[in-house]
Design an enzyme around this catalytic site. Structure first.
Site, mmCIF file in Angstrom:
data_model
loop_
_atom_site.group_PDB
_atom_site.id
_atom_site.type_symbol
_atom_site.label_atom_id
_atom_site.label_comp_id
_atom_site.label_asym_id
_atom_site.label_seq_id
_atom_site.Cartn_x
_atom_site.Cartn_y
_atom_site.Cartn_z
ATOM 1 N N TYR A 1 0.803 -1.227 0.000
ATOM 2 C CA TYR A 1 0.000 0.000 0.000
ATOM 3 C C TYR A 1 0.836 1.278 0.000
ATOM 4 O O TYR A 1 0.291 2.370 -0.040
ATOM 5 C CB TYR A 1 -0.913 0.019 1.237
ATOM 6 C CG TYR A 1 -1.893 -1.118 1.275
ATOM 7 C CD1 TYR A 1 -3.039 -1.092 0.478
ATOM 8 C CD2 TYR A 1 -1.679 -2.222 2.087
ATOM 9 C CE1 TYR A 1 -3.949 -2.139 0.507
ATOM 10 C CE2 TYR A 1 -2.582 -3.270 2.125
ATOM 11 C CZ TYR A 1 -3.713 -3.229 1.331
ATOM 12 O OH TYR A 1 -4.610 -4.259 1.361
ATOM 13 N N HIS B 1 -4.575 6.221 -1.109
ATOM 14 C CA HIS B 1 -5.199 6.140 0.211
ATOM 15 C C HIS B 1 -4.172 6.315 1.340
ATOM 16 O O HIS B 1 -4.547 6.555 2.481
ATOM 17 C CB HIS B 1 -5.893 4.782 0.346
ATOM 18 C CG HIS B 1 -7.207 4.834 1.055
ATOM 19 N ND1 HIS B 1 -7.977 5.973 1.192
ATOM 20 C CD2 HIS B 1 -7.919 3.842 1.685
ATOM 21 C CE1 HIS B 1 -9.084 5.680 1.864
ATOM 22 N NE2 HIS B 1 -9.073 4.411 2.167
ATOM 23 N N TYR C 1 -4.742 -0.984 9.927
ATOM 24 C CA TYR C 1 -5.462 -0.850 8.659
ATOM 25 C C TYR C 1 -6.518 0.234 8.794
ATOM 26 O O TYR C 1 -6.977 0.565 9.884
ATOM 27 C CB TYR C 1 -6.052 -2.176 8.148
ATOM 28 C CG TYR C 1 -4.970 -3.098 7.637
ATOM 29 C CD1 TYR C 1 -4.476 -2.972 6.342
ATOM 30 C CD2 TYR C 1 -4.407 -4.044 8.477
ATOM 31 C CE1 TYR C 1 -3.456 -3.783 5.889
ATOM 32 C CE2 TYR C 1 -3.372 -4.861 8.034
ATOM 33 C CZ TYR C 1 -2.903 -4.722 6.733
ATOM 34 O OH TYR C 1 -1.879 -5.507 6.289
#
Length: 194
Positions: A24, A29, A73
């Site tokens: 990620y 994001h 998360y």
């Protein structure tokens, strides 16, 4: 000779939202993580893995700043925020959450002292965990004029190479906003930057 006791140092908790892990690292994001990583590069400090997140302490203008990248998360970010608020006894007005915003144009910032989650799962969970929508949040726009995939896949897509240079110059503005928030407070910073 009598010495007056030193007044306790004012503490701030600056949280950048994102998802942990290499997969990620360069996604839209993870904007919150990216801003904190830029600050750590500029000021030469590093993050340590602690309970529910990666954290660093930094003294700035006689204030103690805790920078937090939750390891929970995105959709459980509030657990880390609540834990570190309580552990370090940091008052609500000294908390700043940094997130991406799909509804703001790329590179624009919006600083607010309260509001809804705007569908952002990290902000949604923070509201649940700390029991209020009255906390400062700095949103960074990631919206492009058009994108032809679902929002979930767009925000979890890596930044394109042609976006990176522009992105990092925009992140520098975000860093100025963060330090202004710490030094000047929410209202003055909103007046200066919004």
């Amino acid at each position: 000779m009598n010495h007056l006791p030193l007044s306790p140092i004012e503490k701030f908790l600056i949280i950048g939202l994102g998802n942990p892990g290499y997969l990620y690292r360069r996604t839209r994001h993870n904007l919150g993580f990216m801003i904190l990583d830029q600050i750590s590069k500029k000021h030469r400090f590093s993050f340590s893995k602690k309970k529910l997140g990666f954290i660093s302490e930094f003294i700035y203008n006689d204030k103690l700043l805790f920078f937090l990248k939750p390891s929970t998360y995105m959709n459980r970010s509030g657990e880390a925020v609540k834990y570190w608020m309580i552990k370090e006894k940091i008052i609500l007005k000294n908390i700043l959450i940094i997130s991406d915003d799909i509804y703001l144009n790329f590179g624009s910032f919006r600083l607010r002292g309260k509001g809804g989650s705007g569908g952002h799962n990290g902000l949604k969970n923070i509201e649940i965990e700390i029991g209020t929508t009255h906390y400062a949040r700095l949103r960074f726009g990631i919206k492009k004029n058009h994108f032809d995939q679902k929002i979930d896949s767009y925000v979890l897509e890596n930044w394109k190479n042609e976006e990176i240079d522009d992105l990092f110059s925009k992140l520098d503005i975000g860093i100025k906003i963060i330090f202004s928030f710490v030094t000047n407070g929410l209202q003055k910073t909103m007046n200066l930057f919004n």
